[in-house]
Design an enzyme around this catalytic site. Structure first.
Site, short mmCIF file in Angstrom:
data_model
loop_
_atom_site.label_atom_id
_atom_site.label_comp_id
_atom_site.label_asym_id
_atom_site.label_seq_id
_atom_site.Cartn_x
_atom_site.Cartn_y
_atom_site.Cartn_z
CG ASP A 170 -2.19 0.74 1.05
OD1 ASP A 170 -2.30 1.49 0.07
OD2 ASP A 170 -3.10 0.58 1.90
CG ASP A 208 -9.53 2.61 -0.71
OD1 ASP A 208 -9.00 1.50 -0.90
OD2 ASP A 208 -9.02 3.50 0.00
#
Ligand code: DGJ
Length: 850
Positions: free
Chosen positions: A539, A607
């Site tokens: 990430d 997301d």
């Protein structure tokens, strides 16, 4: 894709080959016989030549004698891929002139018919001594600076004379097998041939333009190398990877723009005089504007017409631009961003730009997308993973966020295993004091309060359930409240005299510093070696601000050197763990580019897993990227990003056109939901190869539909099977829908078409329940609520047979939709807002000759 690795030794003059993901191959009488994957066209001249040539792990077929891709003759350079030609002329004014980039053609003689005819020049021309034509009137691959071409140029350097004016005079064209120099950056793997044009420049600045040909995918990759052959330093201010001049300006530009939660939204604009510039200055390829863009000529559309595509194998700030000049011609450029860029090139040093990727199709946006998809699959993704089936995963993030224990994780894992999940991914919050966004980033030691047995034990427990174990990291970042920051506050990026800005409550680490890179390689590598970890979610959750590094003399180098530092880290970590599946993530798609895909074969696309938005995001991304790179999850409703409710089936049907995962608390599912998910996973596994690797078709775009309807298809290269996703968007009541037309199938093949079985929830009917059930019930009563948990109606069962030609020409007429007043019938399709269906097509025969 053929995966071949060269063995260490040779055998009787033949290379010994070790095969992975093997197509069938045999050595017979010193000749190699290869059974090609079915999407390689045997009719292409390259394949017909029947010769196997291999480099860097990726194989290509090419002729034994001489080159068929690049020809240099009569001041002309011809580059040909399977369906495209790129033609240059050299000589005039020491310049390299673009005569053509587009559809494949044969050039007669020295290309006289193509060359611009300029007898007396144009009003306003600026001519250098000896010029008969002004550089400003030519279509150039590289422009002299401030010497007659007043469009923006790909190269701008401050030379030892203190100024910028420069000539770059063509010297040679050489070509050979294999790739261009890499420069510490990723680039397309397995280039067939590479051309190098070299130019002697003012002040000792030598320029080389590289063109690497990927014949089978109609891609030409370009980059530039600059070398200081003089005795004094040169300052590079702008060096883009490609400059391409196209005739005319009748093009529509499409860029993929957006922001967090709505990445890759295609934005179309007609060209107008002046410069249209776009890109990223955030230190990453970014979600504001993906590096991929397209130019469509005239009336080109999804299925027809000339479309150019551009991309960059790069993960940092970038810039693309399209300039229409006063003569109505179009200059396209792309490269690393020149914002705050300055690079010191000392005598003897070279600078290599990232690789730009260009493709052309005469078959509309679809054809261009297919080129790009093939290129990514065959020449960008790590060969180990390019065609490997990707596992169905469950990720705990939206199920628990930071609030989990080992017990909770294992309860989730047990349900997941029963439903058929193959990989359990532990997301953020497993290390240090990472119980919120505020602390812990940088400290990759296990939080024993949450995981008393540590990672190795958790991985073992997950493995015992029959699943692989995967783990989240955010290695490029640090929280102020962390042991790492307390020990090395200077490792966080900051500019002297300024308090550094925070993003998601964190700082970015200075990857220009070797000790920081070493720390990341050591700490991440140590964790990876400590447990049976088969997957990593890498990430990166903030943009880069305050660019500055004490490790650098010239702060203008910061942005690019940070990206080079990242690539060094990835080379080390991914290179040492080739069997680990890496998934890139940057708050979703804030770093979704060919550079990251070179290391990590998949990316968490957004997301935002709301199915309706995802149809848009996946549609946008599909213009440049294949579905086998897109992580797509089924999450809970109301959706955590949009608070929208969409049916579970639609969340699955949408995610199935990518790499399927579930991101919800599986322990909170009802029995009916578990049953649905089990069936979804079984369906996905059955059709996984088709869904992940099939040719992708956009049949209806949610951007063109008034009520957000969307339709996709994937087809096996053999055309033996296909799968169609039909997504409703906002319900359009009481309509007679047009037949569903399905292009791209084998016209002579007979197909069986069946809808994937779905159930209908009783509570979807509200007050109409009494028209559906034989008994009278209170729609809001406990009985209906309880019954709805255990009992559901079967959805319609549709099944047909039709020829491919029929489906392409007239399409498929499906059952009518539920219209309320008309009442209930098993011959109706019950559609709600955001409803969807999957249709499975299987070839069952051939049309008989009459
Ligand atoms: C941002 C990612 O996009 C999410 O999926 C999740 O991994 C969080 N970071 C964790 O902090």
């Amino acid at each position: 894709m053929i995966q071949i690795q060269r063995d260490a030794h040779r055998d009787q003059g033949n290379e010994k080959l070790r095969l992975e993901n093997t197509p069938q191959i045999a050595t017979k009488e010193n000749r190699l016989f290869v059974v090609l994957p079915d999407d390689v066209d045997w009719r292409s001249p390259v394949a017909r030549a029947g010769w196997l040539w291999y480099t860097g792990g990726a194989a290509q077929l090419r002729k034994a004698e001489g080159s068929i891709m690049i020809r240099v003759h009569d001041g002309l350079i011809e580059m040909h891929t399977q369906n495209t030609s790129y033609i240059l002329a050299t000589g005039q004014g020491g310049l390299a002139e673009n005569l053509h980039y587009g559809a494949k053609m044969r050039v007669h003689g020295a290309g006289e018919a193509l060359r611009a005819k300029v007898a007396v020049g144009f009003g306003g021309d600026v001519l250098r001594p000896g010029d008969t034509v002004s550089p400003g009137a030519m279509r150039l691959e590289l422009s002299p600076t401030q010497r007659g071409d007043f469009r923006e140029g790909a190269l701008l350097a401050k030379l030892p004379h203190g100024g910028f004016s420069a000539d770059f005079t063509y010297k040679t064209a050489t070509h050979g097998q294999g790739p261009a120099p890499g420069g510490g950056m990723p680039q397309g793997r397995g280039a067939g041939e590479t051309l190098c044009l070299s130019f002697a420049g003012t002040g000792g600045l030598e320029v080389e333009l590289f063109y690497s040909l990927f014949y089978d995918t109609d891609v030409i990759a370009k980059k530039m190398r600059l070398t200081n052959r003089g005795g004094e330093a040169i300052e590079l201010r702008r060096c883009f990877s490609t400059q391409l001049d196209l005739p005319g300006c009748d093009y529509t530009l499409t860029t993929l723009n957006g922001a967090w939660g709505r990445e890759c939204m295609p934005e179309k604009r007609a060209l107008a005089p002046g410069v249209a510039a776009f890109g990223s200055t955030s230190g990453h390829s970014g979600n504001r504007c993906n590096p991929f863009f397209m130019l469509a000529r005239g009336e080109a559309c999804e299925t027809a017409g000339e479309v150019y595509g551009f991309n960059l194998v790069y993960s940092g700030s970038h810039r693309g631009s399209v300039e229409v000049d006063g003569f109505g011609r179009t200059r396209v450029m792309q490269g690393l961003s020149d914002e705050a860029f300055s690079w010191t090139l000392n005598p003897g040093e070279s600078f290599i730009t990232p690789e730009a990727v260009l493709s052309f199709s005469a078959e509309g946006y679809r054809g261009l997308s297919h080129n790009m998809h093939r290129f990514v699959r065959r020449h960008i993704l790590p060969p180990r993973w390019a065609t490997a089936p990707r596992p169905v995963l469950v990720n705990n993030w939206e199920g628990t966020y930071f609030n989990f224990t080992e017990g909770k994780l294992l309860r989730m894992a047990r349900v997941a295993a029963r439903l058929g999940v193959e990989l359990f991914v532990l997301d953020d919050g497993w290390f240090g004091a990472r119980n919120s966004e505020n602390a812990g980033l940088g400290d990759y030691n296990v939080n024993r309060k949450k995981l008393p047995g540590g990672l190795a034990s958790l991985a073992r427990s997950v493995n015992a359930l029959g699943m692989d174990f995967g783990l989240w990291f955010e290695p490029e970042m640090v929280n102020e409240d962390s042991d790492l920051y307390r020990a090395h506050p200077d490792w966080a990026i900051r500019t002297p005299g300024l308090s550094p800005a925070k993003g998601r409550k964190q700082y970015a680490l200075d990857l220009c510093r070797p000790e920081v890179r070493e720390y990341i390689i050591r700490s991440v590598g140590g964790v990876l070696d400590s447990a049976n970890i088969r997957y990593v979610k890498w990430d990166m959750n903030r943009d880069i601000s305050d660019g500055y590094s004490p490790a650098l003399h010239n702060q203008g180098e910061f942005g690019h050197r940070r990206v080079l530092g990242l690539y060094e880290v990835l080379d080390n970590i991914c290179g040492a763990h080739e069997d680990i599946l890496f998934e890139g993530c940057a708050s979703g798609g804030n770093r979704f580019d060919l550079g990251m895909l070179y290391y990590m074969p998949q990316v968490w696309l957004s997301d935002d897993s709301d199915a309706h938005m995802r149809q848009k995001i996946q549609t946008g991304a599909s213009f440049g990227y294949p579905q086998c790179v897109m992580g797509c999850h089924v999450s809970a409703v109301p959706n955590h990003q949009t608070l929208r409710n969409t049916p579970l089936d639609t969340r699955f049907n949408t995610a199935a056109f990518g790499l399927l995962g579930y991101e919800l608390d599986m322990t909170a599912l009802t029995a009916a939901q578990k049953g649905d998910i089990k069936a979804q996973i079984a369906f996905y596994k059955k059709h996984r190869r088709l869904l992940q690797q099939g040719d992708f078709y956009r049949l209806e775009s949610p951007f063109d539909s008034a009520h957000g309807a969307c339709r996709w298809m994937v087809a096996a290269p053999s055309r033996d099977a296909a799968l169609v996703g039909d997504f409703e968007g906002l319900l359009w009541p009481n309509s007679t829908r047009p037949n569903m037309r399905l292009p791209g199938l084998n016209p002579d093949a007979l197909y069986d078409i069946a809808v994937r079985a779905q159930k209908i929830d009783l509570d979807a009917f509200g007050g109409l329940i009494n028209y559906v059930l034989p008994v009278h019930l209170n729609p809001d009563g406990m009985l209906v609520k309880t019954a709805a948990k255990v009992y559901r109606l079967d959805g319609e069962a549709e099944s047909y047979q039709a020829y491919g030609s029929q489906l392409a020409a007239a399409g498929l007429a499906r059952l009518q939709e539920f219209t309320g007043a008309g009442g209930y019938s098993p011959q109706l399709r019950f559609l709600t807002d955001f409803a969807s269906r999957l249709y499975v097509l299987r070839r069952i025969g051939e049309k008989r000759a009459r």
